[in-house]
Design an enzyme around this catalytic site. Structure first.
Site, mmCIF file in Angstrom:
data_model
loop_
_atom_site.group_PDB
_atom_site.id
_atom_site.type_symbol
_atom_site.label_atom_id
_atom_site.label_comp_id
_atom_site.label_asym_id
_atom_site.label_seq_id
_atom_site.Cartn_x
_atom_site.Cartn_y
_atom_site.Cartn_z
ATOM 1 N N ARG A 233 -17.480 38.524 -31.090
ATOM 2 C CA ARG A 233 -18.878 38.867 -30.880
ATOM 3 C C ARG A 233 -19.377 38.144 -29.635
ATOM 4 O O ARG A 233 -19.100 36.957 -29.428
ATOM 5 C CB ARG A 233 -19.741 38.494 -32.096
ATOM 6 C CG ARG A 233 -19.570 39.415 -33.300
ATOM 7 C CD ARG A 233 -20.081 40.816 -33.002
ATOM 8 N NE ARG A 233 -19.977 41.713 -34.148
ATOM 9 C CZ ARG A 233 -18.981 42.557 -34.350
ATOM 10 N NH1 ARG A 233 -17.969 42.582 -33.501
ATOM 11 N NH2 ARG A 233 -18.983 43.374 -35.404
ATOM 12 N N ASP A 257 -14.093 41.099 -24.137
ATOM 13 C CA ASP A 257 -14.234 42.459 -24.658
ATOM 14 C C ASP A 257 -15.613 42.663 -25.257
ATOM 15 O O ASP A 257 -15.976 43.781 -25.612
ATOM 16 C CB ASP A 257 -13.160 42.738 -25.715
ATOM 17 C CG ASP A 257 -13.178 44.186 -26.187
ATOM 18 O OD1 ASP A 257 -13.086 45.081 -25.324
ATOM 19 O OD2 ASP A 257 -13.300 44.418 -27.402
ATOM 20 N N GLU A 262 -24.737 43.283 -24.799
ATOM 21 C CA GLU A 262 -23.988 44.517 -24.551
ATOM 22 C C GLU A 262 -24.641 45.777 -25.104
ATOM 23 O O GLU A 262 -24.300 46.883 -24.693
ATOM 24 C CB GLU A 262 -22.586 44.416 -25.145
ATOM 25 C CG GLU A 262 -22.556 44.448 -26.658
ATOM 26 C CD GLU A 262 -21.136 44.378 -27.221
ATOM 27 O OE1 GLU A 262 -20.802 45.241 -28.040
ATOM 28 O OE2 GLU A 262 -20.381 43.473 -26.847
ATOM 29 N N HIS A 294 -15.896 46.487 -25.288
ATOM 30 C CA HIS A 294 -15.757 46.471 -26.743
ATOM 31 C C HIS A 294 -14.749 47.529 -27.202
ATOM 32 O O HIS A 294 -15.008 48.305 -28.122
ATOM 33 C CB HIS A 294 -17.113 46.709 -27.406
ATOM 34 C CG HIS A 294 -17.245 46.036 -28.747
ATOM 35 N ND1 HIS A 294 -18.331 45.276 -29.100
ATOM 36 C CD2 HIS A 294 -16.426 46.008 -29.821
ATOM 37 C CE1 HIS A 294 -18.174 44.820 -30.331
ATOM 38 N NE2 HIS A 294 -17.016 45.257 -30.783
#
Length: 346
Positions: A233, A257, A262, A294
């Protein structure tokens, strides 16, 4: 079998493909919406039995109240994490289910892929050779063998990541608030993770306790040149502190990632637009930072498992009056819940 109506938010083509295939036998009425679930888009769930959401849908108390007022009975997360849902406020009002494990291999393997890409400059080599530039200047990396990797979080994903690291001959140390019993993992304190690790990889859920666990102070304790990997996260890492750590040459590389802001950027194409997030723009511009949007979960196997489990959760909840994958704020508080998941949480 009843034909339940589901409002499916933040739908992408790969979501639709996997869910349509999984839904062939059940034939639920699924309405797919590109938009995220927010206070303004709740009305799209009018007349539905459940909503299906992903990591960036914002399920705050106002959204919960609106869903309840429309007689929506279930929030079905098609992911493992539920930090974007106010589960304490939801308790007693609307039930929440999730997909606890869809493909831990996908995420662990993506973390390793980012690490190898970064330290061996694969992304730079790809760009160079496309331009017929075969120079090796500035392409020197380092061996993983013998390096110390600190793993924060030793659930299924973390343990698979550890197995892969051991295959490379790395020295593994780990931290988890709840260590895995008889796992053979060498557990240490977070302080030792910061101080001893050449590489640190995060595989833990986001909580109020660990938000910004990587910050200005903890970065100062890390080895010079440390590589950070985050496939968990975004808010585990203070992005502004990370930028400063990279500028100060304290952080040698970052493989991200996920990103704490985001929700309004990832999963969308902004290639013809100006990004308003200056911190993200600075990170992406840095030569020792790799950002993926992600996508660690994104394998055929994971998408199939997500779709199958999500629809099974919905069927189980409505047909059997329970779901083994239900979550509530009591479940999240160790020692305060005796839920055996053979009945609803409330």
């Amino acid at each position: 079998m009843a034909k339940y109506k589901i409002a499916f938010y933040d739908a992408k083509d790969y979501d639709k493909n996997s869910f349509m295939k999984s839904n062939e036998e059940k034939a639920y009425e699924i309405s797919y919406y590109d938009t995220r679930l927010t206070e303004d888009t709740c009305r799209l769930a009018e007349g539905c039995d459940a909503v299906c959401i992903f990591v960036n849908d914002d399920i705050n108390r106002n959204v919960i109240d609106k869903l309840v007022s429309m007689n929506v009975k279930l929030i079905a997360l098609r992911c493992a994490g539920y930090n974007n849902v106010d589960i304490e406020y939801a308790y007693g009002k609307i039930h929440v289910v999730r997909v606890p494990a869809y493909s831990p291999y996908a995420i662990a393997e993506h973390a390793i892929a980012m690490l190898l890409t970064s330290i061996r400059r694969i992304h730079k080599a790809f760009i160079r050779t496309r331009d017929f530039n075969f120079s090796l200047n500035g392409m020197t990396g380092f061996d993983l063998h013998g390096k110390t990797v600190g793993v924060v979080g030793t659930g299924k994903i973390g343990r698979i990541f550890i197995d892969i690291c051991r295959g490379f001959g790395m020295n593994v140390i780990a931290y988890d608030k709840f260590p895995a019993v008889d796992s053979g993992i060498k557990y240490v304190s977070l302080e030792e993770i910061w101080e001893q690790s050449d590489i640190i990889s995060f595989h833990c859920p986001l909580t109020d306790e660990n938000r910004h666990m990587v910050n200005k102070d903890t970065i100062a304790k890390m080895k010079k040149g440390v590589t950070l990997i985050n496939t968990s996260r975004g808010a585990l890492i203070d992005a502004e502190a990370l930028v400063e750590g990279i500028k100060d040459r304290k952080v040698g590389a970052a493989c991200l990632d996920v990103y704490e802001e985001e929700s309004n950027v990832f999963f969308h194409d902004y290639s013809n637009h100006i990004i308003n997030d200056d911190t993200l723009a600075r990170l992406i511009s840095m030569p020792n930072v790799i950002v993926t949007s992600h996508q660690a979960f994104l394998t055929e196997e994971a998408l199939t498992n997500i779709a199958d489990t999500t629809l099974e959760n919905i069927e189980e909840f409505f047909e059997n009056e329970y779901s083994k994958n239900e979550v509530c704020y009591k479940c999240a508080m160790v020692g305060s819940c005796d839920q055996k998941h053979n009945k609803k949480c409330f």
